[in-house]
Design a protein around this motif. Sequence first.
Motif, mmCIF file in Angstrom:
data_model
loop_
_atom_site.group_PDB
_atom_site.id
_atom_site.type_symbol
_atom_site.label_atom_id
_atom_site.label_comp_id
_atom_site.label_asym_id
_atom_site.label_seq_id
_atom_site.Cartn_x
_atom_site.Cartn_y
_atom_site.Cartn_z
ATOM 1 N N GLN A 151 8.840 1.484 -4.517
ATOM 2 C CA GLN A 151 8.092 0.228 -4.554
ATOM 3 C C GLN A 151 8.894 -0.525 -6.058
ATOM 4 N N TYR A 191 0.633 -3.706 -7.062
ATOM 5 C CA TYR A 191 -0.003 -4.085 -6.125
ATOM 6 C C TYR A 191 0.565 -3.228 -4.759
ATOM 7 N N ASP A 192 1.868 -3.074 -4.889
ATOM 8 C CA ASP A 192 2.528 -2.266 -3.843
ATOM 9 C C ASP A 192 1.783 -0.749 -3.634
ATOM 10 N N GLU A 194 -1.220 0.231 -4.710
ATOM 11 C CA GLU A 194 -2.305 -0.121 -4.163
ATOM 12 C C GLU A 194 -2.183 -0.245 -2.563
ATOM 13 N N TYR A 195 -1.153 -0.836 -2.110
ATOM 14 C CA TYR A 195 -0.916 -0.788 -0.784
ATOM 15 C C TYR A 195 -0.668 0.623 -0.185
ATOM 16 N N HIS A 261 -9.642 -5.100 -10.091
ATOM 17 C CA HIS A 261 -8.854 -4.214 -9.339
ATOM 18 C C HIS A 261 -9.125 -2.868 -9.673
ATOM 19 N N CYS A 273 -8.596 -0.070 -1.551
ATOM 20 C CA CYS A 273 -7.295 -0.299 -2.058
ATOM 21 C C CYS A 273 -6.593 -1.372 -1.302
ATOM 22 N N PHE A 277 -5.017 -4.969 -2.832
ATOM 23 C CA PHE A 277 -3.752 -5.506 -2.501
ATOM 24 C C PHE A 277 -3.695 -6.986 -1.886
ATOM 25 N N ARG A 278 -4.974 -7.064 -0.804
ATOM 26 C CA ARG A 278 -4.909 -8.393 -0.447
ATOM 27 C C ARG A 278 -5.218 -9.528 -1.291
ATOM 28 N N ASN A 280 -4.496 -9.665 -4.637
ATOM 29 C CA ASN A 280 -3.365 -9.849 -5.569
ATOM 30 C C ASN A 280 -2.939 -11.350 -5.851
#
Length: 299
Positions: A151, A191-192, A194-195, A261, A273, A277-278, A280
């Motif tokens: 990431q 955020y990645d 979280e992804y 978040h 999670c 991400f979506r 962000n």
Amino acid sequence: MSTTSMQPSPPVVPRSRFALYLDLIRWDRPAGWLVLLWPTLSGLWVAAGGFPGWHLLAVFVLGTVLMRSAGCCVNDVADRAFDRHVKRTAQRPVTTGAVSVREALLVAAVLALLAFALVLTTSTAAVLCSVPALLVTIFYPYTKRFFAMPQAVLGVAFSFGIVMAFAAVQGQVPAAAWLLWFGNLFWVLAYDTEYAMVDRDDDLRIGIQTSAITLGRFDVAAITAFYLIFLAIWAWVLAPYALGTPFYVALGLALAQVVWHWSLIRTRSREGCFKAFRENHWLGCTLFAGIVLGYALKS
């Protein structure tokens, strides 16, 4: 047997190549290019000291969408052997064979060339910056095989729009641009990760490296720290630009979103999670709005 169960299934209608290509570039999931767009536009506004003009605005909006789409094609080719084993990605066009590897790479090349053509209308410095940006984008998917924090590599790639924006406007890349680039890297890490938490179980099973796996039980704390580092660096770098109340209100709203978040990811549920991400892109949009309003009120 009921008459309903005896009815034949409706015929499967083959999808057009165009529809498959739209799936390939994730056209129906704009969150992926919005998290690229907002920091790029923020950098563009800061570099220009306000509205950068319609030409540069169009170049960077279209270029961002094109490069994110090209990146999706390369990512799906690199991950095709892994994607079929992950529920969320099992139906992607390349891994199912609906789009061939050659086709996907051809689509990626066309999109990247279109983006490069846009950069050619700006400055030599921006053109030179676009080369490492492209190379890191291509390299990123393969780092999942050997690097504990891929990431971070994605953060390098996703933050290059800021550097290119300064290069396009000023013909050079000042220290402020590199600091904003560095700060944005931490947002991408947040955020990645979280992804990556969404697919952690699948990734462990198939042997992919991700920050969610590397961070383990410290994932939630680390993500929160990444958000705070990102906001702290941007606040520090942009303080001399005197963007006033709008920017600091935006920072406050961004901090509130960090708390939100945390509430979404603290139980580590897949749904929470993925939602984190979506959503962000709203954080990036908030900061961009604060920068735009800050310059608008100065003029």
